[in-house]
Design a protein around this motif. Structure first.
Motif, PDB file in Angstrom:
ATOM      1  N   LYS A  15      76.140 -77.058 -63.004  1.00 57.51           N
ATOM      2  CA  LYS A  15      76.229 -75.995 -64.007  1.00 57.51           C
ATOM      3  C   LYS A  15      76.189 -76.570 -65.424  1.00 57.51           C
ATOM      4  N   ALA A  55      72.655 -77.830 -66.179  1.00 56.35           N
ATOM      5  CA  ALA A  55      71.710 -76.722 -66.305  1.00 56.35           C
ATOM      6  C   ALA A  55      71.790 -76.033 -67.671  1.00 56.35           C
ATOM      7  N   LYS A  56      72.757 -76.401 -68.506  1.00 52.72           N
ATOM      8  CA  LYS A  56      72.847 -75.838 -69.854  1.00 52.72           C
ATOM      9  C   LYS A  56      71.744 -76.375 -70.762  1.00 52.72           C
ATOM     10  N   GLY A  80      65.312 -75.736 -70.585  1.00 52.13           N
ATOM     11  CA  GLY A  80      64.255 -76.046 -69.630  1.00 52.13           C
ATOM     12  C   GLY A  80      64.736 -76.635 -68.317  1.00 52.13           C
ATOM     13  N   ILE A  81      66.040 -76.733 -68.156  1.00 53.72           N
ATOM     14  CA  ILE A  81      66.613 -77.280 -66.924  1.00 53.72           C
ATOM     15  C   ILE A  81      67.344 -76.168 -66.175  1.00 53.72           C
ATOM     16  N   GLY A  82      66.789 -75.751 -65.048  1.00 55.99           N
ATOM     17  CA  GLY A  82      67.435 -74.743 -64.234  1.00 55.99           C
ATOM     18  C   GLY A  82      68.380 -75.379 -63.230  1.00 55.99           C
ATOM     19  N   SER A  83      69.006 -74.553 -62.414  1.00 58.41           N
ATOM     20  CA  SER A  83      69.970 -75.059 -61.438  1.00 58.41           C
ATOM     21  C   SER A  83      69.309 -75.981 -60.416  1.00 58.41           C
ATOM     22  N   LYS A  84      68.062 -75.672 -60.045  1.00 58.63           N
ATOM     23  CA  LYS A  84      67.358 -76.506 -59.078  1.00 58.63           C
ATOM     24  C   LYS A  84      67.104 -77.907 -59.640  1.00 58.63           C
ATOM     25  N   SER A  85      66.636 -77.964 -60.888  1.00 60.64           N
ATOM     26  CA  SER A  85      66.384 -79.260 -61.523  1.00 60.64           C
ATOM     27  C   SER A  85      67.690 -80.025 -61.736  1.00 60.64           C
ATOM     28  N   ALA A  86      68.743 -79.299 -62.079  1.00 57.22           N
ATOM     29  CA  ALA A  86      70.042 -79.937 -62.287  1.00 57.22           C
ATOM     30  C   ALA A  86      70.539 -80.588 -60.999  1.00 57.22           C
ATOM     31  N   ARG A  87      70.374 -79.889 -59.885  1.00 60.61           N
ATOM     32  CA  ARG A  87      70.795 -80.455 -58.595  1.00 60.61           C
ATOM     33  C   ARG A  87      69.955 -81.680 -58.231  1.00 60.61           C
TER      34      ARG A  87
END
Length: 204
Positions: free
Chosen positions: A108, A111-112, A115-122
């Motif tokens: 979370k 993802a802030k 251009g970085i969503g939750s999928k990219s963050a994971r």
């Protein structure tokens, strides 16, 4: 390879620094966080750099801190994360915050970044977690040091500190928040877990 540039700030834009090095103007892409800390026009600045070479362009990315450059180089090796996305992450997170977010599975927070969503963050967490260690993260945080606390803190056994982190997590704080709060405390050798916990709660 250009390891660093040292010169006079000629201009600063939204995410670009123009650095005059011996009357040659270098265009360097920098994070929003570094832009906010950049010396003013006409003043001297030094940035640690990484060069990107592609078919259509050669770009320099610069950082005020070597630690940020090191994290940038790790980020661009994550599949799907290019230099622009990596710079975006380091615009909203310090290298220290990013390490703790990765180690605590805090997608979370990552993802802030723009251009970085939750999928990219994971994906960032998955691919970087094995390359980082909590012990090294604490040591790096301490080495950046806050006055005289760094030397003393390095000599403290980590048990009480780790217990304080676990206690904060049990109280409902995210692992990243707990790690950062404890690490910001000026811990001395005579402190027990309860004392560290009380100090950490004031930091949150």
């Amino acid at each position: 390879m250009i390891a660093y540039l040292k010169g006079i700030v000629a201009a600063v834009y939204e995410n670009v620094l123009i650095l005059d090095v011996n009357q040659v103007g270098y265009q360097v892409y920098v994070s929003a966080r570094d832009i906010s800390e950049m010396p003013g026009r006409g003043q001297e600045a030094q940035v640690f750099t990484w060069m990107s070479v592609s078919q259509d362009a050669i770009r320099l990315y610069g950082f005020l801190r070597e630690d940020d450059l090191a994290m940038f180089r790790l980020l661009i090796n994550v599949s799907g994360v290019g230099p622009k996305a990596a710079l975006g992450i380091l615009s909203v997170l310090t290298a220290d915050d990013l390490r703790f977010a990765v180690l605590s599975d805090d997608a979370k927070t990552i993802a802030k970044a723009p251009g970085i969503g939750s999928k990219s963050a994971r994906k960032v967490i998955l691919e970087l977690k094995d390359k980082l260690s909590l012990e090294d993260a604490f040591e790096l945080r301490l080495s950046s040091g806050q006055q005289n606390s760094a030397t003393a803190a390095k000599e403290i056994h980590t048990a009480a500190r780790d217990e304080a982190v676990q206690a904060l997590a049990a109280l409902g704080y995210s692992a990243a928040e707990a790690l950062r709060a404890v690490n910001r405390c000026e811990i001395t050798e005579d402190m027990d877990t309860e004392t560290i916990l009380k100090l950490a709660l004031k930091r949150i």
